[in-house]
Motif scaffolding. Structure first.
Motif, PDB file in Angstrom:
ATOM      1  N   THR A  47     -15.125 -22.833 131.675  1.00 49.70           N
ATOM      2  CA  THR A  47     -15.902 -22.453 130.500  1.00 49.70           C
ATOM      3  C   THR A  47     -15.868 -23.515 129.416  1.00 49.70           C
ATOM      4  O   THR A  47     -16.917 -23.926 128.902  1.00 49.70           O
ATOM      5  CB  THR A  47     -15.386 -21.118 129.943  1.00 49.70           C
ATOM      6  OG1 THR A  47     -15.630 -20.097 130.905  1.00 49.70           O
ATOM      7  CG2 THR A  47     -16.107 -20.761 128.656  1.00 49.70           C
ATOM      8  N   GLU A  92     -25.051 -20.169 132.236  1.00 47.94           N
ATOM      9  CA  GLU A  92     -24.056 -19.161 131.846  1.00 47.94           C
ATOM     10  C   GLU A  92     -24.340 -17.825 132.528  1.00 47.94           C
ATOM     11  O   GLU A  92     -23.412 -17.144 132.994  1.00 47.94           O
ATOM     12  CB  GLU A  92     -24.072 -18.991 130.321  1.00 47.94           C
ATOM     13  CG  GLU A  92     -23.052 -18.004 129.787  1.00 47.94           C
ATOM     14  CD  GLU A  92     -21.632 -18.552 129.792  1.00 47.94           C
ATOM     15  OE1 GLU A  92     -20.710 -17.813 129.399  1.00 47.94           O
ATOM     16  OE2 GLU A  92     -21.440 -19.718 130.186  1.00 47.94           O
ATOM     17  N   ARG A  95     -23.267 -18.164 136.136  1.00 46.22           N
ATOM     18  CA  ARG A  95     -21.804 -18.174 136.258  1.00 46.22           C
ATOM     19  C   ARG A  95     -21.230 -16.767 136.075  1.00 46.22           C
ATOM     20  O   ARG A  95     -20.287 -16.372 136.779  1.00 46.22           O
ATOM     21  CB  ARG A  95     -21.191 -19.139 135.247  1.00 46.22           C
ATOM     22  CG  ARG A  95     -21.512 -20.605 135.524  1.00 46.22           C
ATOM     23  CD  ARG A  95     -20.925 -21.528 134.459  1.00 46.22           C
ATOM     24  NE  ARG A  95     -19.484 -21.425 134.440  1.00 46.22           N
ATOM     25  CZ  ARG A  95     -18.766 -20.960 133.418  1.00 46.22           C
ATOM     26  NH1 ARG A  95     -19.370 -20.523 132.324  1.00 46.22           N
ATOM     27  NH2 ARG A  95     -17.451 -20.910 133.481  1.00 46.22           N
ATOM     28  N   ASN A 142     -20.767 -20.257 121.902  1.00 45.92           N
ATOM     29  CA  ASN A 142     -20.048 -20.444 123.165  1.00 45.92           C
ATOM     30  C   ASN A 142     -18.938 -21.483 123.065  1.00 45.92           C
ATOM     31  O   ASN A 142     -17.857 -21.272 123.617  1.00 45.92           O
ATOM     32  CB  ASN A 142     -21.041 -20.819 124.277  1.00 45.92           C
ATOM     33  CG  ASN A 142     -20.445 -20.599 125.649  1.00 45.92           C
ATOM     34  OD1 ASN A 142     -19.789 -19.585 125.894  1.00 45.92           O
ATOM     35  ND2 ASN A 142     -20.668 -21.538 126.547  1.00 45.92           N
ATOM     36  N   SER A 146     -15.300 -20.244 123.848  1.00 43.88           N
ATOM     37  CA  SER A 146     -14.766 -20.840 125.076  1.00 43.88           C
ATOM     38  C   SER A 146     -13.430 -21.524 124.841  1.00 43.88           C
ATOM     39  O   SER A 146     -12.553 -21.495 125.703  1.00 43.88           O
ATOM     40  CB  SER A 146     -15.775 -21.836 125.651  1.00 43.88           C
ATOM     41  OG  SER A 146     -16.969 -21.193 126.027  1.00 43.88           O
ATOM     42  N   HIS A 230     -17.253 -12.845 127.252  1.00 46.27           N
ATOM     43  CA  HIS A 230     -18.388 -13.735 127.500  1.00 46.27           C
ATOM     44  C   HIS A 230     -19.612 -12.940 127.947  1.00 46.27           C
ATOM     45  O   HIS A 230     -20.747 -13.278 127.593  1.00 46.27           O
ATOM     46  CB  HIS A 230     -18.014 -14.771 128.563  1.00 46.27           C
ATOM     47  CG  HIS A 230     -17.140 -15.871 128.053  1.00 46.27           C
ATOM     48  ND1 HIS A 230     -17.641 -16.980 127.405  1.00 46.27           N
ATOM     49  CD2 HIS A 230     -15.785 -16.021 128.081  1.00 46.27           C
ATOM     50  CE1 HIS A 230     -16.637 -17.779 127.066  1.00 46.27           C
ATOM     51  NE2 HIS A 230     -15.499 -17.228 127.465  1.00 46.27           N
ATOM     52  N   ALA A 234     -23.201 -12.897 126.097  1.00 49.83           N
ATOM     53  CA  ALA A 234     -24.385 -13.335 126.836  1.00 49.83           C
ATOM     54  C   ALA A 234     -25.461 -12.246 126.856  1.00 49.83           C
ATOM     55  O   ALA A 234     -26.655 -12.542 126.742  1.00 49.83           O
ATOM     56  CB  ALA A 234     -23.999 -13.722 128.263  1.00 49.83           C
TER      57      ALA A 234
END
Length: 470
Positions: A47, A92, A95, A142, A146, A230, A234
């Motif tokens: 990340t 993202e 992932r 992010n 992260s 996350h 998102a």
């Protein structure tokens, strides 16, 4: 059957197939958390590097463009930054999906088709809020999040693995007259004024092992929480908006309504043509026969009697045609005895042998759905009888419950004819396709040259009630 199964999967399982392939095994409990640890660790450990790259690229390109905003090239740099942000945001989402999270619906990037001009295409990201949210995510949010999640991931994993294995490798590291022992600090804090006499090295190894075991036990929960963080971000910044889903649904409803109107118009035109070519012509002839009978009744009774017999036959044939046409509105047997019996009666009237299989799973269908399913089956059987040159036909009607996708009824007609069927505009299957789309359904045609032909209509419905329930 393979054709039926594949088409049903395409209708209601186009995303679930991919989800089954990408999603981890569905387990429950603590074991399920551990099963997802490798994926979540891979997601979390990558990340921060990806976020730093995103920050470097986006900030460089965006602020370069911002500095040259008053000259033409600056606009292109900003647009490039927005498209780059879209790329990092899409990565993202991929992932997160790979990490085992449910898929996040991406925004609808193409809104106005492919006929836009150059400048309109270039400037489109400026008025699309999703691009700016992607830029905010990739350049600000992010990277900050992260760094925190990456640091927690590395620290938690290090403590867990280091504590569990420290007793193996720490013996090879010299202590150098160490005065500070963490286990003593913890014992003094938990048991003030204690007089425990513990070998410092043994005590330290045991404390580190217990601490590592605790961190290892909690590790799946920590990884899941960090991944969920996350995922929540998102979904809020990178996912599509509810208004877009409503816009798609409205467009689909408008298309369905248009198809229904077209299908209804085609049906009315066909009915008008059938009435004009059938009963209307017979009634005109009947009227002429009655006039001739009236003229010959006194002069030639025998001829009048003969014409009367012909008029009676005309009246009977006209009545039969009217009855046949009335079945196109609402077949009495459908209303009186239900869909299954109506389909069996429909099959008995076919000149080609028809095998009927009906499985409605004790679901009560709405009357409009029953009527449309009957019409669809009748049209498919008529099409197979007239054009397929088949010697056997199979009609299968069944319902299924697809959970979140709702209830569906499937109508399949399979024949052993010559094949080559297609929905040619202006012909029967094209009109049937419009009728099915008007019901928010789907028509599937599988008819290779030489046959066999399998045509399936899949229609969603809302069951009224289950028989036997209050």
């Amino acid at each position: 059957m393979s054709t039926e199964s594949s088409s049903i999967d395409r209708m209601t399982g186009d995303t679930t197939t991919t989800e089954r392939a990408d999603a981890p095994p569905r387990r429950r409990g603590y074991g399920a958390l551990w099963a997802s640890v490798p994926r979540e660790f891979g997601f979390l450990i990558l990340t921060m590097p990806i976020a730093i790259i995103s920050l470097a690229v986006l900030s460089t390109v965006f602020f370069t463009g911002l500095g040259g905003i008053f000259i033409v090239f600056g606009v292109f740099f900003i647009v490039g930054a927005l498209f780059a942000a879209r790329g990092f945001g899409t990565l993202e989402l991929v992932r997160l999906r790979w990490a085992g999270r449910p898929a996040i619906t991406p925004p609808r990037w193409q809104r106005a088709g492919g006929e836009q001009g150059f400048w309109r295409t270039v400037l489109a990201p400026f008025v699309d809020g999703h691009y700016w949210l992607y830029l905010l995510h990739g350049m600000v949010i992010n990277p900050i999040v992260s760094i925190v999640t990456w640091a927690v991931t590395v620290a938690w994993t290090s403590v867990a693995l280091g504590g569990m294995t420290g007793w193996i490798w720490q013996r090879f590291i010299p202590e150098n007259d160490r005065d500070f022992w963490l286990h003593e600090v913890v014992l003094d804090w938990v048991f003030p004024g204690n007089t425990f006499e513990i070998d410092p090295i043994v005590g330290e190894r045991v404390f580190e092992f217990v601490l590592g075991l605790l961190f290892l036990v909690l590790l799946p929960f920590v990884f899941r929480g960090l991944t969920l963080l996350h995922d929540v971000i998102a979904r809020g910044l990178l996912g599509s908006w509810r208004s877009e889903a409503l816009e798609v649904e409205v467009a689909q409803l408008a298309a369905s309504r248009g198809a229904a109107v077209q299908a209804e118009d085609a049906s009315l035109r066909r009915l008008e043509r059938d009435i004009h070519d059938g009963p209307q012509q017979r009634l005109v002839r009947l009227q002429m026969d009655l006039a001739a009978i009236e003229r010959k009744l006194e002069r030639d009774p025998e001829a009048a009697r003969e014409l009367l017999g012909e008029a009676r036959d005309q009246a009977r044939e006209t009545l039969d045609e009217l009855r046949a046409l009335s079945r196109g509105f609402a077949p009495p047997i459908l209303q009186d005895r239900g869909l299954a019996v109506a389909l069996e009666s429909l099959a008995l009237r076919s000149p080609v042998p028809v095998t009927v299989e009906v499985d409605l799973d004790d679901v009560t269908l709405p009357a409009p759905i029953e009527r449309n399913v009957y019409f669809i089956a009748a049209e498919l059987l008529t099409n197979a009888t007239r054009h397929a040159e088949a010697s056997a036909i199979r009609l299968r009607v069944g319902t299924r419950d697809e959970g979140a996708a709702g209830h569906w009824i499937d109508v399949w007609v399979t024949d052993n004819g010559r094949g080559g069927a297609s929905a040619v505009p202006g012909h029967g299957l094209a009109g049937l396709d419009e009728r099915v789309r008007g019901l928010r359904g789907m028509l599937v045609i599988d008819s290779p040259a030489g046959g066999p032909t399998s045509i399936g209509a899949h229609v969603p419905f809302v069951p009224l009630a289950t028989p036997g329930t209050a």
